[in-house]
Design an enzyme around this catalytic site. Sequence first.
Site, PDB file in Angstrom:
ATOM      1  N   ASN A   9       0.821  -1.182  -0.063  1.00 39.33           N
ATOM      2  CA  ASN A   9       0.066  -0.025  -0.080  1.00 39.33           C
ATOM      3  C   ASN A   9       0.766   1.303   0.040  1.00 39.33           C
ATOM      4  O   ASN A   9       1.628   1.538   1.052  1.00 39.33           O
ATOM      5  CB  ASN A   9      -0.937   0.097   1.302  1.00 39.33           C
ATOM      6  CG  ASN A   9      -1.758   1.140   1.628  1.00 39.33           C
ATOM      7  OD1 ASN A   9      -1.682   2.104   0.617  1.00 39.33           O
ATOM      8  ND2 ASN A   9      -2.338   1.181   2.456  1.00 39.33           N
ATOM      9  N   LYS A  11       0.207   4.134  -0.227  1.00 43.47           N
ATOM     10  CA  LYS A  11      -0.549   5.521   0.472  1.00 43.47           C
ATOM     11  C   LYS A  11      -0.182   6.683  -0.353  1.00 43.47           C
ATOM     12  O   LYS A  11      -0.263   6.488  -1.625  1.00 43.47           O
ATOM     13  CB  LYS A  11       0.083   5.640   1.959  1.00 43.47           C
ATOM     14  CG  LYS A  11      -0.210   4.369   2.682  1.00 43.47           C
ATOM     15  CD  LYS A  11      -0.192   4.280   4.187  1.00 43.47           C
ATOM     16  CE  LYS A  11      -0.133   3.301   4.793  1.00 43.47           C
ATOM     17  NZ  LYS A  11       0.006   3.175   6.349  1.00 43.47           N
ATOM     18  N   HIS A 100      -9.566   1.029   5.099  1.00 41.00           N
ATOM     19  CA  HIS A 100      -8.295   1.124   5.937  1.00 41.00           C
ATOM     20  C   HIS A 100      -8.385   2.068   7.057  1.00 41.00           C
ATOM     21  O   HIS A 100      -9.330   3.062   7.167  1.00 41.00           O
ATOM     22  CB  HIS A 100      -7.277   1.762   4.845  1.00 41.00           C
ATOM     23  CG  HIS A 100      -5.663   1.784   5.401  1.00 41.00           C
ATOM     24  ND1 HIS A 100      -5.474   2.849   6.252  1.00 41.00           N
ATOM     25  CD2 HIS A 100      -4.702   0.889   5.216  1.00 41.00           C
ATOM     26  CE1 HIS A 100      -4.048   2.327   6.617  1.00 41.00           C
ATOM     27  NE2 HIS A 100      -3.627   1.441   6.045  1.00 41.00           N
ATOM     28  N   GLU A 102      -6.884   4.622   8.082  1.00 40.49           N
ATOM     29  CA  GLU A 102      -6.519   6.076   7.742  1.00 40.49           C
ATOM     30  C   GLU A 102      -7.889   6.525   7.105  1.00 40.49           C
ATOM     31  O   GLU A 102      -7.929   7.797   7.079  1.00 40.49           O
ATOM     32  CB  GLU A 102      -5.352   5.971   7.102  1.00 40.49           C
ATOM     33  CG  GLU A 102      -4.129   5.904   7.583  1.00 40.49           C
ATOM     34  CD  GLU A 102      -2.901   5.316   7.056  1.00 40.49           C
ATOM     35  OE1 GLU A 102      -2.677   5.220   5.784  1.00 40.49           O
ATOM     36  OE2 GLU A 102      -2.055   4.985   7.756  1.00 40.49           O
ATOM     37  N   GLU A 169      -5.387  -5.322  10.907  1.00 37.74           N
ATOM     38  CA  GLU A 169      -4.105  -4.049  10.866  1.00 37.74           C
ATOM     39  C   GLU A 169      -4.688  -3.291  12.139  1.00 37.74           C
ATOM     40  O   GLU A 169      -5.479  -2.437  12.254  1.00 37.74           O
ATOM     41  CB  GLU A 169      -4.466  -3.259   9.829  1.00 37.74           C
ATOM     42  CG  GLU A 169      -4.017  -3.791   8.486  1.00 37.74           C
ATOM     43  CD  GLU A 169      -3.382  -2.752   7.649  1.00 37.74           C
ATOM     44  OE1 GLU A 169      -2.089  -2.956   7.084  1.00 37.74           O
ATOM     45  OE2 GLU A 169      -3.790  -1.711   7.649  1.00 37.74           O
ATOM     46  N   GLY A 175       2.588   2.078  10.920  1.00 37.38           N
ATOM     47  CA  GLY A 175       3.899   2.893  10.786  1.00 37.38           C
ATOM     48  C   GLY A 175       4.165   3.497  12.246  1.00 37.38           C
ATOM     49  O   GLY A 175       5.104   4.268  12.269  1.00 37.38           O
ATOM     50  N   SER A 215       3.507  -2.350  10.492  1.00 40.14           N
ATOM     51  CA  SER A 215       4.956  -2.290  10.969  1.00 40.14           C
ATOM     52  C   SER A 215       5.457  -3.648  10.544  1.00 40.14           C
ATOM     53  O   SER A 215       6.630  -3.982  11.335  1.00 40.14           O
ATOM     54  CB  SER A 215       5.175  -1.800  12.289  1.00 40.14           C
ATOM     55  OG  SER A 215       4.827  -0.791  12.656  1.00 40.14           O
ATOM     56  N   GLY A 236       2.948  -1.274   4.277  1.00 38.53           N
ATOM     57  CA  GLY A 236       2.799  -0.173   4.152  1.00 38.53           C
ATOM     58  C   GLY A 236       4.034   0.603   3.808  1.00 38.53           C
ATOM     59  O   GLY A 236       4.732   0.459   2.606  1.00 38.53           O
ATOM     60  N   GLY A 237       4.981   1.148   4.592  1.00 41.39           N
ATOM     61  CA  GLY A 237       6.290   2.015   4.530  1.00 41.39           C
ATOM     62  C   GLY A 237       7.370   0.994   3.919  1.00 41.39           C
ATOM     63  O   GLY A 237       7.965   1.408   3.007  1.00 41.39           O
TER      64      GLY A 237
HETATM   65  P1  PGA Z   1       2.782  -0.059   7.899  1.00 36.41           P
HETATM   66  O1  PGA Z   1       1.532   0.331   7.086  1.00 36.41           O
HETATM   67  O2  PGA Z   1       3.449  -1.371   7.136  1.00 36.41           O
HETATM   68  O3  PGA Z   1       3.686   1.363   7.203  1.00 36.41           O
HETATM   69  O4  PGA Z   1       2.710  -0.063   9.084  1.00 36.41           O
HETATM   70  C1  PGA Z   1       0.582  -0.739   7.076  1.00 36.41           C
HETATM   71  C2  PGA Z   1      -0.733  -0.214   6.458  1.00 36.41           C
HETATM   72  O5  PGA Z   1      -1.264   0.900   6.833  1.00 36.41           O
HETATM   73  O6  PGA Z   1      -1.244  -0.985   5.603  1.00 36.41           O
END
Ligand code: PGA
Length: 252
Positions: A9, A11, A100, A102, A169, A175, A215, A236-237
């Site tokens: 993802n 983002k 998600h 967010e 999640e 993050g 994470s 994500g990251g």
């Molecule tokens: P992250 O994000 O791997 O940066 O923690 C995961 C996500 O939001 O899908």
Amino acid sequence: MRRQIIMGNWKMNMHRHDGEALAKQLAVSYPKANDNNKDNKNIVICPPFPLLHCVHDVIADSGVILGAQDCHYETSGAFTGDVSPAMLRDASCDYVIIGHSERRQYHRESHDLLKQKIIQAMAQGLQSVYCVGESLNDYRAGKTKDVIAAQLNEALCDINGDNITIAYEPFWAIGSGLTPKPDEVNHIHEYIRAICANLFSDDIVNNMPILYGGSLKPDNVADFAPLLHVDGALVGGASLKYHDFKAIIDAF
Ligand code: PGA
């Protein structure tokens, strides 16, 4: 064996140049499986909307699949700034992330809205990756299961579960560099499948992938990838860096 999905993802990151470069590295590493080499692992990347077409051009002949980060619940119309599932199909997406944390947090998306999105995504032939997870307060108060049960029951009731994947999640793990313990994740995934068994047929529930996200990094993925109830990852990251994402993909 259940299908595994490793999903990146992006983002609100990446411009055309670096997005295409990352997609190309992945496309070279993961060519399309031929019939003798059929892989049960779906590698999916979800760029921001403006990059869908150019990223698709780069990965079109590879084993990497295109997804989107969100969609609207209508096919078309006066919804400024929104993108419909039909448009995502037209842009060659196979997957869409729905709910998600967010989106839930910054756009106040309700269970009812998310349900409508899932129904429309399904109608357009997209696979929905529906995200669930608890806040840190809920985790500390021991309410994780209650929160997740409500997120599943309210958004997924009375719909056909075909083409739905769940991503667990925890909000507080996204993050942050923090994760639940592997046995907690395994237990929650088992619980998610048990809740879904009350909503969908046995066949659908047994084949439904349940992903972990929050994470995940090359140095902790080995703790989660082998877990019995974990069928893949939403990243994500670490999905923004080729070597990190590749290490996570290859750990499954
Ligand atoms: P992250 O994000 O791997 O940066 O923690 C995961 C996500 O939001 O899908």
